[in-house]
Motif scaffolding. Structure first.
Motif, PDB file in Angstrom:
ATOM      1  N   PHE A   5      -6.522   3.108  -3.103  1.00  0.00           N
ATOM      2  CA  PHE A   5      -6.317   4.244  -2.208  1.00  0.00           C
ATOM      3  C   PHE A   5      -4.936   4.211  -1.586  1.00  0.00           C
ATOM      4  O   PHE A   5      -4.276   5.245  -1.438  1.00  0.00           O
ATOM      5  N   ALA A   6      -4.475   2.980  -1.222  1.00  0.00           N
ATOM      6  CA  ALA A   6      -3.249   2.880  -0.422  1.00  0.00           C
ATOM      7  C   ALA A   6      -1.993   2.802  -1.254  1.00  0.00           C
ATOM      8  O   ALA A   6      -0.898   3.052  -0.746  1.00  0.00           O
ATOM      9  N   LYS A   7      -2.156   2.424  -2.545  1.00  0.00           N
ATOM     10  CA  LYS A   7      -0.962   2.144  -3.348  1.00  0.00           C
ATOM     11  C   LYS A   7       0.032   3.294  -3.348  1.00  0.00           C
ATOM     12  O   LYS A   7       1.238   3.086  -3.211  1.00  0.00           O
ATOM     13  N   LYS A   8      -0.503   4.520  -3.517  1.00  0.00           N
ATOM     14  CA  LYS A   8       0.430   5.643  -3.611  1.00  0.00           C
ATOM     15  C   LYS A   8       1.179   5.847  -2.294  1.00  0.00           C
ATOM     16  O   LYS A   8       2.328   6.281  -2.271  1.00  0.00           O
ATOM     17  N   TYR A   9       0.539   5.515  -1.165  1.00  0.00           N
ATOM     18  CA  TYR A   9       1.222   5.677   0.101  1.00  0.00           C
ATOM     19  C   TYR A   9       2.214   4.551   0.340  1.00  0.00           C
ATOM     20  O   TYR A   9       3.290   4.758   0.899  1.00  0.00           O
ATOM     21  N   ASP A  10       1.854   3.349  -0.113  1.00  0.00           N
ATOM     22  CA  ASP A  10       2.752   2.211   0.071  1.00  0.00           C
ATOM     23  C   ASP A  10       3.991   2.335  -0.806  1.00  0.00           C
ATOM     24  O   ASP A  10       4.971   1.622  -0.605  1.00  0.00           O
ATOM     25  N   ALA A  11       3.933   3.202  -1.813  1.00  0.00           N
ATOM     26  CA  ALA A  11       5.100   3.376  -2.672  1.00  0.00           C
ATOM     27  C   ALA A  11       6.169   4.205  -1.959  1.00  0.00           C
ATOM     28  O   ALA A  11       7.342   4.170  -2.329  1.00  0.00           O
ATOM     29  N   LYS A  12       5.783   4.951  -0.946  1.00  0.00           N
ATOM     30  CA  LYS A  12       6.768   5.764  -0.240  1.00  0.00           C
ATOM     31  C   LYS A  12       7.544   4.861   0.713  1.00  0.00           C
ATOM     32  O   LYS A  12       7.042   3.868   1.206  1.00  0.00           O
ATOM     33  N   SER A  13       8.746   5.292   0.991  1.00  0.00           N
ATOM     34  CA  SER A  13       9.598   4.501   1.869  1.00  0.00           C
ATOM     35  C   SER A  13       9.952   5.300   3.106  1.00  0.00           C
ATOM     36  O   SER A  13      10.748   6.206   3.033  1.00  0.00           O
ATOM     37  N   PRO A  14       9.429   5.043   4.297  1.00  0.00           N
ATOM     38  CA  PRO A  14       8.473   3.978   4.607  1.00  0.00           C
ATOM     39  C   PRO A  14       7.060   4.355   4.192  1.00  0.00           C
ATOM     40  O   PRO A  14       6.791   5.517   3.915  1.00  0.00           O
ATOM     41  N   THR A  15       6.170   3.405   4.230  1.00  0.00           N
ATOM     42  CA  THR A  15       4.818   3.675   3.772  1.00  0.00           C
ATOM     43  C   THR A  15       4.174   4.775   4.601  1.00  0.00           C
ATOM     44  O   THR A  15       4.426   4.894   5.804  1.00  0.00           O
ATOM     45  N   GLU A  16       3.352   5.563   3.955  1.00  0.00           N
ATOM     46  CA  GLU A  16       2.638   6.607   4.680  1.00  0.00           C
ATOM     47  C   GLU A  16       1.181   6.255   4.892  1.00  0.00           C
ATOM     48  O   GLU A  16       0.395   7.106   5.307  1.00  0.00           O
ATOM     49  N   TYR A  17       0.820   5.017   4.610  1.00  0.00           N
ATOM     50  CA  TYR A  17      -0.585   4.641   4.756  1.00  0.00           C
ATOM     51  C   TYR A  17      -1.059   4.886   6.182  1.00  0.00           C
ATOM     52  O   TYR A  17      -2.208   5.249   6.401  1.00  0.00           O
ATOM     53  N   GLY A  18      -0.185   4.723   7.143  1.00  0.00           N
ATOM     54  CA  GLY A  18      -0.558   4.939   8.531  1.00  0.00           C
ATOM     55  C   GLY A  18      -1.053   6.350   8.807  1.00  0.00           C
ATOM     56  O   GLY A  18      -1.732   6.595   9.789  1.00  0.00           O
ATOM     57  N   ASN A  19      -0.665   7.297   7.933  1.00  0.00           N
ATOM     58  CA  ASN A  19      -1.122   8.670   8.125  1.00  0.00           C
ATOM     59  C   ASN A  19      -2.433   8.944   7.388  1.00  0.00           C
ATOM     60  O   ASN A  19      -3.000  10.018   7.518  1.00  0.00           O
ATOM     61  N   TYR A  20      -2.883   7.975   6.614  1.00  0.00           N
ATOM     62  CA  TYR A  20      -4.086   8.174   5.788  1.00  0.00           C
ATOM     63  C   TYR A  20      -4.995   6.963   5.878  1.00  0.00           C
ATOM     64  O   TYR A  20      -5.500   6.483   4.892  1.00  0.00           O
ATOM     65  N   LEU A  21      -5.211   6.457   7.089  1.00  0.00           N
ATOM     66  CA  LEU A  21      -5.901   5.180   7.280  1.00  0.00           C
ATOM     67  C   LEU A  21      -7.355   5.210   6.854  1.00  0.00           C
ATOM     68  O   LEU A  21      -8.048   6.207   7.029  1.00  0.00           O
ATOM     69  N   VAL A  22      -7.799   4.044   6.353  1.00  0.00           N
ATOM     70  CA  VAL A  22      -9.220   3.845   6.143  1.00  0.00           C
ATOM     71  C   VAL A  22      -9.655   2.747   7.105  1.00  0.00           C
ATOM     72  O   VAL A  22      -8.909   1.811   7.360  1.00  0.00           O
TER      73      VAL A  22
END
Lengths: 364, 599, 320
Positions: free
Chosen positions: B222-239
């Motif tokens: 789930f997070a990989k695609k967000y972690d690929a962005k610089s900076p990571t966007e996982y914080g906007n799509y948290l589980v």
């Protein structure tokens, strides 16, 4: 003054004082004059003579400045000084209209000419706006402004000086006043334009049957238009008579001074212009006795103590003057001045004549 | 703005973890060493509650708690979070391997199913993962060890840039080359076991760090695609794995829904959380966090209102107001960190230990504490470990070690003079030519504190050039850069990531931690004996032994007057009268959303 | 007239480009402006910072960076991303703009109304007790610090912490579309505070302007026409007196649209001002860049609007 029907405007013993921080300004000190229907009165004097104040007071425009006003101003049977503000407003711009010296500053810079004229109409008549605007265009045409339809959409700064004054006149005439007061109407204009405006005013006067009070410091202006002239000095009328008489046979030294200081096409080329020495007096601390005595070339010592009254000139009906000099002496001086003598010479000559005349009466 | 100060107590950035109980199986000694420190006892005597003694339950189930925070979150991503305001949300929504009960600094297994096992050589840590813990929607599935492994691995990803990875996980094999992908230091032999392989036997510290949010599981797919962005966007799509989650839409998007930056955040119940797998009661149904406003106004709103708490730095005036009129709604928590004055041990007048002792003696620490709000929120600092850190008592406790330059907290000019004379200034005052470079920070109360320090220097005969700059500039440009040769930094301070002496003393006083930029050893303290003692103490396993070792180091630092102590911070928190708030002792007393309830 | 407008618009665009260039320089060249380090976080290792520098394109030549930056702004309206939340600056600004607009416009209406009323009355009744009293109050309000006034107003009138629980207190702002009545009542106290200082300033301005205008000749003419005093004062007097004030109003609104930080903070209104302030304290530079550009845009537009409006308001200006 012409006899006959009751005068349109009768100012009786008008006194106006303004309290200021420096003292009380005695702007008008018991002034009386009258204007007949359809006639023209010229009020002449320097600035500070009170000539404008009397007209402003007639219009009720001095009330708000804390002025103390006394006397009566009779207009069409009513004393204007006793009218309420609301009643005065119905008269202003309606039966009595006034135009002012500088038409550029006297017209509102941000409104179109046509709108300002229409406003004058709508202030006193319940007409539809469209009709008021049509009347505005008519008025512009009446005062001789070409292409009045377009011109009504213009702003004051787009007009020339003469046209602006015409527009002011048009605005004053909006409600067909019976009395028009013109305060220095030509002073701010070119000489050629002056003549045009004066002739316009004369034409309108005869067309509409208005009475006109024309206030000016320029005798040349009143020479054209006025039936009667009142000369004012230091808040008082010092001489009043028909225009013809004042201009040909004046009886007051101040009037002589005014005439002598005027350039004239008819006088000799090398005649010197003789200005009146000194400056207009302070209206707070006026000179004692005869207010003119400090500047009068013919003043006697006791003139500083005695205050002259406006009195009839002997043997000249409807000619009144406020001067302490004997009438004969005055006539004598004037005849000399007319020939071009300087005041001092004229004075000596006249004094001599007078002295011999009294000796004649007394002795032989 | 003190909450913004780096490494200082009001920033409330670190958690405390007493990891020791977990490693004890290897060494034999047992028992936790948490006991309410004397400081918390003295406070509760005056009628103010403190996290160590608060009841862990008390209210009803359900309802919505409204939180008024003046500060915004910095990061919601558990891999990036490093701020006490962030932590409150992190620990309510994420389950790291180890976590805390509110009244304790001893971590207990959370995502782990039991204590960790440390090998006899101290180089391997084995942890078993709890069963039956599920991710929140939209991932929904059960958590496995691979999720924990990915969570820690992503700390090395520059797009995530975890702030403490370098500090605590560099002993994992291969971590130096790690960029977010797998590396040999972390292996997952099966779906519920994770093993850490260390290059040196500092297992204690690594274990302590596993109680930080980095170890909370993150689903890689789930997070990989967000972690690929610089900076990571996982914080906007948290589980989430905890009892609560940030409100999100069907795809897990939090930004704009459960979090409006600078405005508000909303935590709702995680539908996939099972209370049988968790020690947290989770009474509340919803937590609404409103961000912004004036702290004085917030204080009044909370104290006079209903179902409100404030969960960041409380305004001084509000603390006073609460103490005077709403005492039962006030909570004071000890051990929030310290403030001290760093002086240049390497060059200049303060390279001489006696000059340092003179400054220590001359400083009026009571006045410094008053500037920060007085005895309600400060204690006079007498040595370098804080209350709640194991070893605090052995190092002298509140009273401190018996040295004459520490005896008078209001400052003692006579003793100061004595040490100046011993330093070679017969008049008792500095007579050298150097003008001291003093760099402090702007704002209230920092500038006042800096003035007091500056005046003390004058009283010792020093000429000074005092500059006050923005806090972050003070650290990044001046005090944290040895080359700038700043002599005195009066506004520095420290919080600790967990309750271990190493976390307090090592970064600030170990000579090998002097860096050319981003230096935290602001005084450039570099004593070879002390350095060696610290390196040795790092490898000790066992709470008591570590406590003793670090207490001894603390005494050495006092004897060396390595820095000039100012105050130990206590942190205040406020609640409305109808809130049964439970504060986290390990996170400077901030209200714990999983334990608080409405009355 | 159209060529005038076109010229002003073109000049406005030039100014915007200049401001963009300046902000770009500021945030790249100044020592504290190290985007990579700020993005990486305070504790990042040099290794990580280097990686991020690469990602942000900071190793390219300055000119190339500038070109990309300008292209991003003017072609795509891309203002970058926040260092913390990774939200786009554009969306953050768009989200905060309505609150600032509500605050500014409402306050402007109030201060203009109050300022004109008090100013005209004071001018017409010059040196009366009413005049002296209102000018005294005006001076007091101008001197009162906005933040302090905000706190006082809350402690007096806020429904949650005030002595007289009249209006909603801090933090009660809601959007117009979600709850019109709530939106309106939550803004009453902030409007009053924001309007207070300006109302006082405008009252004094209008009083002075009116006194000057009422002494003009055309006012005398208006009275001579027999118009009611009310018409003379309002239609002839105020109409002239208001012109200089209008230009100032335009600029004031332009500046305020860049964010009223103090009022937004005290009353906890999520506007541009607070966005800017929070970003500054966090060193979240992309947001600061965005708000600076926005503020510049508003001021430039306000200037143009004011110039055009003045030509419209005063026909004498049109022909210069």
């Amino acid at each position: 003054m012409s006899a006959g029907a009751e005068p349109l405007l009768q100012v009786e013993d008008l006194r106006v004082e303004f309290p200021t921080e420096d003292g009380v300004v005695h702007a008008l000190d018991g002034v009386s004059y009258q204007v007949d229907r359809g006639a023209t009165l010229g009020i002449v004097g320097e600035s500070g003579s009170g000539k404008t104040v009397s007209s402003l007071t007639t219009m009720g425009l001095t009330r708000s400045q804390g002025a103390r006003i006394g006397g009566r101003i009779m207009f069409e049977g009513r004393d204007l000084l006793t009218l309420s503000e609301q009643e005065m407003r119905a008269v202003r711009g309606n039966q009595i209209a006034m135009i002012f010296q500088d038409p550029l500053s006297s017209l509102h810079p941000l409104f179109k000419i046509g709108d300002q004229l229409a406003e004058a109409v709508l202030a006193h008549r319940k007409t539809p706006k469209a009709q008021a605007r049509r009347r505005a265009v008519e008025l512009l045409e009446l005062v001789g402004i070409p292409e009045p339809q377009q011109r009504a959409q213009a702003y004051p700064h787009e007009f020339s000086g003469g046209m602006r004054q015409r527009a002011m006149i048009a605005m004053a005439l909006a409600n067909e006043p019976t009395l028009l007061i013109a305060d220095e109407p030509t002073t701010a204009l070119d000489v050629t334009v002056q003549a045009q405006i004066l002739s316009l005013m004369a034409r309108l006067q005869s067309e509409l049957g208005m009475a006109v009070v024309i206030i000016t410091h320029d005798l040349g202006v009143v020479a054209e238009m006025a039936d009667d002239i009142a000369v004012m000095y230091a808040g008082r009328i010092v001489e009043t008579a028909s225009a013809k008489l004042v201009l040909s046979a004046p009886q007051h030294p101040y009037t002589w001074g005014l005439l002598s200081s005027m350039p004239s096409l008819e006088a000799r080329r090398d005649r010197q212009l003789v200005p009146i020495p000194g400056a207009p007096p302070s209206l707070i601390h006026r000179p004692s006795g005869c207010h003119f005595h400090p500047r009068c070339p013919y003043a006697q010592p006791d003139h500083a103590r005695i205050d002259p009254r406006l009195e009839d000139v002997p043997r000249e009906p409807a000619h009144r003057v406020a001067c302490l000099l004997p009438a004969e002496q005055r006539r004598g001086i004037w005849s000399q001045l007319k020939l071009g003598l300087a005041p001092t010479e004229a004075n000596e000559l006249a004094a001599a004549q007078h002295a011999s005349a009294t000796r004649q009466e007394a002795g032989e | 703005m003190s909450a913004m100060m780096r490494r200082t107590a009001p920033a409330r950035r670190r958690g405390f973890a007493l990891a020791l109980a977990l490693g004890l199986s290897a060494c034999g000694s047992s028992g936790s060493s948490t006991s309410p420190s004397p400081s918390s006892e003295s406070i509760s005597a005056s009628g103010i509650q403190t996290p160590a003694t608060e009841a862990l339950s008390g209210g009803r189930r359900g309802g919505t708690l409204t939180v008024l925070n003046h500060e915004d979150f910095e990061h919601l991503d558990p891999g990036e979070a490093y701020f006490s305001v962030d932590y409150e949300a992190s620990y309510a929504t994420q389950r790291p391997l180890f976590s805390y009960e509110p009244n304790s600094v001893t971590p207990i297994p959370d995502m782990a199913s039991g204590p960790a096992v440390i090998s006899s050589d101290g180089k391997t840590i084995t942890v078993h993962i709890r069963h039956g813990v599920h991710f929140s929607p939209p991932v929904n599935r059960e958590v496995t060890s691979a999720d924990v492994a990915y969570a820690i691995e992503r700390g090395a990803n520059p797009n995530v840039a975890n702030p403490y990875f370098e500090a605590y996980f560099t002993s994992l094999e291969g971590s130096a080359k790690a960029r977010g992908g797998p590396f040999p230091g972390i292996t997952t032999p099966d779906s519920d076991t994770i093993v850490f392989h260390l290059t040196k036997p500092n297992a204690q510290i690594v274990l302590d760090a596993l109680a930080l949010p980095l170890s909370a599981p993150v689903p890689e797919a789930f997070a990989k695609k967000y972690d690929a962005k610089s900076p990571t966007e996982y914080g906007n799509y948290l589980v989430a794995t905890g009892p609560y989650m940030f409100k999100s839409n069907g795809e897990g998007k939090v930004l704009g829904i459960g979090y409006q930056p600078g405005k508000s955040a909303t935590l709702v119940r995680n539908p996939n959380w099972r209370s049988s797998t968790d020690f947290r009661p989770a009474y509340l149904d919803e937590i609404d966090i409103k961000i912004g406003g004036d702290t004085n106004v917030i204080g009044r709103q909370v104290l006079e209102g209903s179902e409100l708490v404030q969960n960041d730095a409380v305004a001084k005036s509000s603390v006073q107001l609460a103490y005077e009129h709403f005492r039962s709604q006030l909570q004071i928590s000890p051990g929030a960190g310290d403030h001290y004055i760093a002086v240049n041990n390497k060059r200049g007048p303060f390279a001489n230990v006696n000059v340092r002792k003179a400054f220590w003696a001359a400083l009026d620490r009571v006045a410094m504490g008053k500037a920060r709000g007085g005895s309600l929120v400060t204690d006079v600092m007498t040595h370098f470990l804080f209350p709640e850190i194991p070893g605090f008592e052995a190092a002298g406790g509140l009273a401190g070690p018996k040295v004459d330059y520490d005896e008078h907290p209001e400052g003692d000019p006579a003793i100061a003079e004595k040490y100046m004379r011993m330093a070679g200034y017969p008049s008792g005052k500095y007579t050298g030519a150097q003008t001291l470079e003093v760099v402090g920070s702007t704002g209230d109360p920092s500038s006042e504190v800096a003035e007091i320090a500056n005046n003390t220097l004058h009283s010792l005969g020093f000429k000074t050039k005092l500059s006050l700059v923005d806090t972050s500039v003070m650290y990044s440009k001046y005090c944290g850069v040895p080359a700038e040769q700043i002599d005195v930094c009066p506004n520095v301070g420290w919080g600790a990531d967990f309750a271990d002496g190493q976390a307090v003393l090592d970064p600030a006083f170990n000579g090998r931690n002097i860096l050319p930029t981003g230096n935290n050893n602001w005084g450039q303290v570099d004593d070879p004996t002390i350095n060696a003692a610290m390196d040795k103490a790092e490898l000790i396993i066992g709470t008591q032994a570590r406590a003793n070792a670090w207490a001894a180091i603390d005494r050495e630092l006092v004897a060396d007057a390595a820095a000039i102590p100012s105050d130990w911070d206590k942190e205040a928190a406020i609640e409305s009268k109808d809130v049964a708030g439970v504060g986290d002792l390990w996170n400077t007393g901030t209200w714990d959303y999983s334990f608080s309830s409405l009355k | 007239m159209t060529s005038y407008i076109v010229r002003r618009l073109l000049w406005g665009v030039v100014l915007l480009v200049l401001v963009s260039a300046l902000t770009f320089l500021l945030f790249r060249v100044l020592p504290t402006g190290e985007p990579a380090r700020l993005r990486a976080g305070r504790f990042a290792s040099p290794k990580v910072i280097a990686e991020i520098r690469n990602d942000l394109g900071l190793n390219k030549p300055l000119i190339v960076q500038f070109w990309l930056y300008m292209k991003g702004i003017f072609l795509h309206l891309n203002l970058g991303y926040s260092y913390y939340s990774s939200a786009s600056v554009r969306s953050l600004i768009a989200d905060r703009l309505p609150a600032t607009l509500s605050l500014t416009i409402g306050a402007a209406v109030i201060w203009l109304g109050a300022g004109i009323t008090v100013g005209v009355i004071s001018a017409v009744r010059r040196r009366s007790k009413l005049d002296r009293a209102s000018m005294g109050w005006a001076l007091a309000l101008i001197s009162a610090p906005e933040y302090w006034l905000g706190l006082i107003v809350l402690y007096l009138f806020a429904a949650d912490i005030g002595k007289l629980k009249v209006f909603p207190g801090a933090g009660s702002y809601v959007g117009l579309t979600s709850d019109p009545w709530g939106w309106f009542t939550s803004l009453i106290l902030p409007w009053l505070v924001l309007a207070a200082t300006n109302a006082a300033i405008y009252a004094r301005l209008i009083r002075g302007s009116m006194i000057e205008v009422m002494g003009e000749d055309y006012i005398r003419t208006a009275r001579a026409k027999g118009l009611s005093e009310r018409r003379v004062v309002l239609r002839h007097g105020l109409r002239s007196a208001i012109n200089p004030v209008m230009t100032i109003l335009g600029l004031d609104i332009g500046v305020l649209l860049g964010g009223a930080i103090l009022v937004e903070t005290v009353f906890d209104i999520p506007g541009i001002g607070r966005l800017n302030y929070d970003a500054i304290t966090h060193s979240d530079f992309p947001i600061v860049q965005g708000t600076v550009l926005l503020a510049a845009l508003f001021i430039i537009v306000a200037n143009i609007v004011v110039d055009i409006a003045y030509a419209y308001l005063d026909p004498r200006v049109r022909f210069s």
